[in-house]
Design a protein around this motif. Sequence first.
Motif, PDB file in Angstrom:
ATOM      1  N   PHE A  28      73.496 -21.046  41.245  1.00  0.00           N
ATOM      2  CA  PHE A  28      72.031 -20.659  41.686  1.00  0.00           C
ATOM      3  C   PHE A  28      71.221 -21.866  41.405  1.00  0.00           C
ATOM      4  CE2 PHE A  28      72.520 -19.825  37.340  1.00  0.00           C
ATOM      5  CZ  PHE A  28      71.449 -20.349  36.596  1.00  0.00           C
ATOM      6  N   PHE A  29      70.201 -21.858  42.067  1.00  0.00           N
ATOM      7  CA  PHE A  29      69.137 -23.111  41.997  1.00  0.00           C
ATOM      8  C   PHE A  29      68.585 -23.168  40.743  1.00  0.00           C
ATOM      9  CE2 PHE A  29      69.856 -22.566  46.483  1.00  0.00           C
ATOM     10  CZ  PHE A  29      69.873 -23.698  47.131  1.00  0.00           C
ATOM     11  N   GLU A  62      55.822 -22.470  56.963  1.00  0.00           N
ATOM     12  CA  GLU A  62      54.467 -22.463  56.519  1.00  0.00           C
ATOM     13  C   GLU A  62      54.574 -23.524  55.502  1.00  0.00           C
ATOM     14  OE1 GLU A  62      51.717 -18.892  57.956  1.00  0.00           O
ATOM     15  OE2 GLU A  62      53.281 -18.541  56.851  1.00  0.00           O
ATOM     16  N   TRP A  63      55.677 -23.497  54.482  1.00  0.00           N
ATOM     17  CA  TRP A  63      55.754 -24.241  53.418  1.00  0.00           C
ATOM     18  C   TRP A  63      56.014 -25.568  53.723  1.00  0.00           C
ATOM     19  CZ3 TRP A  63      59.911 -20.616  50.733  1.00  0.00           C
ATOM     20  CH2 TRP A  63      59.494 -19.408  50.375  1.00  0.00           C
ATOM     21  N   ARG A  64      56.942 -25.738  54.904  1.00  0.00           N
ATOM     22  CA  ARG A  64      57.147 -27.077  55.219  1.00  0.00           C
ATOM     23  C   ARG A  64      55.954 -27.762  55.784  1.00  0.00           C
ATOM     24  NH1 ARG A  64      58.038 -29.786  59.772  1.00  0.00           N
ATOM     25  NH2 ARG A  64      57.838 -27.983  61.056  1.00  0.00           N
ATOM     26  N   GLU A  65      54.867 -26.871  56.613  1.00  0.00           N
ATOM     27  CA  GLU A  65      54.212 -27.783  57.255  1.00  0.00           C
ATOM     28  C   GLU A  65      52.710 -28.016  56.306  1.00  0.00           C
ATOM     29  OE1 GLU A  65      52.943 -25.165  60.384  1.00  0.00           O
ATOM     30  OE2 GLU A  65      54.725 -25.468  61.652  1.00  0.00           O
ATOM     31  N   ASN A  73      64.323 -28.558  49.096  1.00  0.00           N
ATOM     32  CA  ASN A  73      63.280 -27.570  48.140  1.00  0.00           C
ATOM     33  C   ASN A  73      62.983 -26.413  48.758  1.00  0.00           C
ATOM     34  OD1 ASN A  73      63.134 -29.078  45.804  1.00  0.00           O
ATOM     35  ND2 ASN A  73      61.515 -30.528  46.589  1.00  0.00           N
ATOM     36  N   ILE A  74      62.825 -26.116  50.034  1.00  0.00           N
ATOM     37  CA  ILE A  74      62.457 -24.928  50.854  1.00  0.00           C
ATOM     38  C   ILE A  74      63.427 -23.942  50.446  1.00  0.00           C
ATOM     39  CG2 ILE A  74      62.350 -23.919  52.847  1.00  0.00           C
ATOM     40  CD1 ILE A  74      60.808 -26.376  53.972  1.00  0.00           C
ATOM     41  N   GLN A  75      64.741 -24.251  50.437  1.00  0.00           N
ATOM     42  CA  GLN A  75      65.609 -23.461  50.239  1.00  0.00           C
ATOM     43  C   GLN A  75      65.928 -23.161  48.656  1.00  0.00           C
ATOM     44  OE1 GLN A  75      67.976 -22.040  52.190  1.00  0.00           O
ATOM     45  NE2 GLN A  75      68.819 -20.786  50.647  1.00  0.00           N
ATOM     46  N   ARG A  76      65.435 -23.968  47.807  1.00  0.00           N
ATOM     47  CA  ARG A  76      65.336 -23.783  46.486  1.00  0.00           C
ATOM     48  C   ARG A  76      64.406 -22.728  46.367  1.00  0.00           C
ATOM     49  NH1 ARG A  76      63.649 -28.706  42.279  1.00  0.00           N
ATOM     50  NH2 ARG A  76      64.162 -27.590  40.300  1.00  0.00           N
ATOM     51  N   LEU A  80      64.945 -18.883  44.641  1.00  0.00           N
ATOM     52  CA  LEU A  80      64.250 -18.394  43.285  1.00  0.00           C
ATOM     53  C   LEU A  80      63.064 -17.399  43.638  1.00  0.00           C
ATOM     54  CD1 LEU A  80      63.357 -22.158  41.823  1.00  0.00           C
ATOM     55  CD2 LEU A  80      64.908 -20.460  40.829  1.00  0.00           C
ATOM     56  N   LEU A  81      62.686 -16.989  44.475  1.00  0.00           N
ATOM     57  CA  LEU A  81      61.706 -15.996  44.674  1.00  0.00           C
ATOM     58  C   LEU A  81      62.508 -14.618  45.060  1.00  0.00           C
ATOM     59  CD1 LEU A  81      58.756 -17.706  47.095  1.00  0.00           C
ATOM     60  CD2 LEU A  81      58.825 -17.279  44.636  1.00  0.00           C
ATOM     61  N   THR A  82      63.630 -14.796  45.229  1.00  0.00           N
ATOM     62  CA  THR A  82      64.429 -13.567  45.641  1.00  0.00           C
ATOM     63  C   THR A  82      64.547 -12.778  44.373  1.00  0.00           C
ATOM     64  OG1 THR A  82      66.715 -14.595  45.445  1.00  0.00           O
ATOM     65  CG2 THR A  82      65.571 -14.657  47.863  1.00  0.00           C
ATOM     66  N   GLU A  83      64.445 -13.372  43.235  1.00  0.00           N
ATOM     67  CA  GLU A  83      64.815 -12.843  41.853  1.00  0.00           C
ATOM     68  C   GLU A  83      63.715 -11.765  41.381  1.00  0.00           C
ATOM     69  OE1 GLU A  83      67.791 -12.832  40.610  1.00  0.00           O
ATOM     70  OE2 GLU A  83      68.705 -14.610  41.618  1.00  0.00           O
TER      71      GLU A  83
END
Length: 453
Positions: A28-29, A62-65, A73-76, A80-83
């Motif tokens: 996990f990240f 939108e995070w990327r932009e 880091n987007i994947q990270r 993390l937010l799925t928890e």
Amino acid sequence: MKNNLSEDSLAILLLCSNLATYGKTGSFFKPFTLKEWDSLSHKIIESVMKRPGAFFYTTPEEWRECLNLTPENIQRIQNLLTEGGQLGIELERLSSLGIWVTTRAEASYPARLKKVLRQKSPVVLFGAGDASLFQSEGVAIVGSRNVDEIGSYFAEKLAGRCVTEGLTVVSGGARGVDMIAQNSALRSGGKVISVLSNSMETSIRQRENREAIVAGRLLLLSSTHPKAPFNVYNAMDRNKYIYALSHYAVVVSSEENKGGTWTGATENLKAGWVPLFVRVGGQVPAGNNRLLEKGAIAFDSEVLADEAVILRNWLSDNIQVIVNYESSKRNENNISSPKKDHQLAFRFDDSTVSHQILDNPEQLFAGNDLFTVVWPYIEKVLEKSQKTEKELAEMFNVRSVQIQDWLKRAVDEQKVKRLIKPVRYVVASYGPSGQERLPVGNIEQAVVFESCE
């Protein structure tokens, strides 16, 4: 204090803590580190997102932009937010144990930690007990785990005097001096903030701790997961929190050049977080004498023996700063010296700054960095109001060029903000890239201050 947290704090907990993933096996990240989060939060504030809670309502694209994040880091962040579900369960579990959580996005977060440590203040804190103790005037009592009988007696007496005068004892909660002072204060009916290096869940189960917490006299605090056992790195890291939560710090016993007490004391002397006192006498460890040479202030046991002495006043009256007109910086700039090389010792109280000339000051502060000792007292003045270079030079009775040297260094180290028209200085809490952070609602928003030389 209940765990009624804002969306900003929930996002911070998912991104910056292992609260939802502690003990989880498999791949996990990892959460964002303090340094990584300071960089990311800076980007968030400057973007249209503005707040961490916006992660819940925006897309990875939108995070990327908005934040110019890497795919990694987007994947990270996504993972993390799925928890969130597990985070909610864990917050409920901690609440049932009497443990609360706060973040730098909450009004409940101790303001003094932000003020003193700035970017080094922990993003997440766990606590058990009355958070109003953060508002009290504290004295940190620290020292070695293996302390002799004389040092133990000193720690007990000092803690007792703190209780008598309504001062909160700030402790590291470790074996030795920390626990001697903590137990002495609690037995005397006093109040204690204990910054733990071991498991909070284990500490809260101890009967004497539970009783003191219920009585509103003990506040346990930690920046690590409440289940986390003792860890040397965490123990060293929490030293700065002990100092930052206090108004004065007293080293009872310290080894030289090793151990947590030495590391924390020298770090405090270098950073100038709070005035540092050290026990002196014929049978103190070598580390005590060395700390004295580095700029700590002598604390004789006779002070505690004299019942006529008001400890709070004594601590305030004995904060001394040795100032050398002939600083190394000025010598490097080939600035001429005054005919007589006077050095001054300053005594500070809440309203005045007075001075006296010392006959042999070289022996008191030879070979040390003057700025690290001078700065806390310049800061104390600037906390009350903005000052010009001329006003500070007159107040400290030094030449303007010396104050200019110190202020330039303070600006470079992001300790003060330089204002213009007219040029004056004020203490400010800085974020990444020299931005001052000001609290707006429940999240820190950044305001950029540009200065023209």
